[in-house]
Design an enzyme around this catalytic site. Sequence first.
Site, mmCIF file in Angstrom:
data_model
loop_
_atom_site.group_PDB
_atom_site.id
_atom_site.type_symbol
_atom_site.label_atom_id
_atom_site.label_comp_id
_atom_site.label_asym_id
_atom_site.label_seq_id
_atom_site.Cartn_x
_atom_site.Cartn_y
_atom_site.Cartn_z
ATOM 1 N N GLU A 1 46.756 53.666 29.639
ATOM 2 C CA GLU A 1 47.795 53.441 30.915
ATOM 3 C C GLU A 1 47.722 54.596 32.083
ATOM 4 O O GLU A 1 47.647 54.263 33.186
ATOM 5 C CB GLU A 1 49.141 53.538 30.237
ATOM 6 N N HIS B 1 44.560 54.107 34.295
ATOM 7 C CA HIS B 1 44.907 52.911 35.114
ATOM 8 C C HIS B 1 45.511 53.430 36.139
ATOM 9 O O HIS B 1 45.110 53.056 37.423
ATOM 10 C CB HIS B 1 45.475 51.616 34.453
ATOM 11 N N HIS C 1 52.262 41.450 39.316
ATOM 12 C CA HIS C 1 51.490 42.530 39.506
ATOM 13 C C HIS C 1 49.910 42.292 39.361
ATOM 14 O O HIS C 1 49.167 42.546 40.281
ATOM 15 C CB HIS C 1 51.913 43.517 38.443
ATOM 16 N N HIS D 1 46.757 25.812 31.133
ATOM 17 C CA HIS D 1 45.570 26.576 31.795
ATOM 18 C C HIS D 1 44.220 26.017 31.524
ATOM 19 O O HIS D 1 43.502 25.969 32.480
ATOM 20 C CB HIS D 1 45.866 27.976 30.878
ATOM 21 N N HIS E 1 36.461 38.014 31.427
ATOM 22 C CA HIS E 1 37.092 36.733 32.003
ATOM 23 C C HIS E 1 38.202 37.017 33.398
ATOM 24 O O HIS E 1 38.122 36.373 34.202
ATOM 25 C CB HIS E 1 38.031 35.925 30.869
#
Length: 324
Positions: A72, A75, A134, A241, A302
């Site tokens: 975290e 990032h 986000h 999806h 992906h």
Amino acid sequence: MKLTWLLRLTLVFSLMVILMGAYTRLSDAGLGCPDWPGCYGHIKVPTQSHEIARAQNNFPHLEIEPAKAWLEMIHRYIAGALGLLVLSILVLCLRSRDTPKKLPLFIAVLIVFQAALGMWTVTMKLMPLIVMSHLLGGFTLISLLLLLYLRTHPLPRIRVSPGARILAAVGLAALIGQIVLGGWTSSNYAALACTALPVCEGDWLANLQWARAFSPFQGNHPSFEFGVLDYASRMTIHVSHRFGALLTGAILLSLGVTLLAGDQPAWVRRSGALLICLLLLQIGLGVSNVVLHLPLGIAVSHNGGAALLLLTMVFINYALWRKA
């Protein structure tokens, strides 16, 4: 020249933030640090015994997991560096006569809003609406940075048919919709709601729950980590999806073939070939996620594939819609 290299570097950092964000989310490390912008009250992950003791005293109901906390914080560090790069771009553009002014200003505002979404992601305990917003903010940011790069490096003007332009615009809209569906699938932990191909196991058609699956409001919960929706709702998201992927894939493939077959400059035909290659790769990664039960490397790839597809479509639309 300075702006050119700065934009290229910022595009790379934007992609890194998207990939690192996906890696953090898919590693279930989105709440690795329960506070913001620090981590357990520290600017870095607490590792010393007195730091850990203080963290446990401040957060007595949480287990400190340094590995997730570091994901975290890394990032956040990369995102912070990206913010400084965007600010530098804004300053350069404002000082230069021949560069756009409104677009870099909008990008700077967007990244501030992105920082706020990052904070809310933590403080609202991974609420799907915030997590998806986000994610979409990151994709929007990298797209606008490419658009700014293209506006400072004009492409040759070409003549294309109105049909090709419309197909490109429809393809971009479809891809954006599919990315939204992908973000909603990920933020609701619905990626493995169906593990069969080509659609879903069991009587999936009778169990579709559209209203609950796509309601942005999912009630009050201590945490949304690992999802709060029932199986039928997650399955509905996952199936949507997949069908979105079929529709989007058909449109983008048609566009790629159109660009390849048209009487256009070589760089336009190459963009069509790149679009087809990225599309096939993305489909393969999506199928692999289902067959192999969401391995981390493929799942992150992906996300990266979606970003590269979006950049390709932004480039194609910019090239085709410029007036000849």
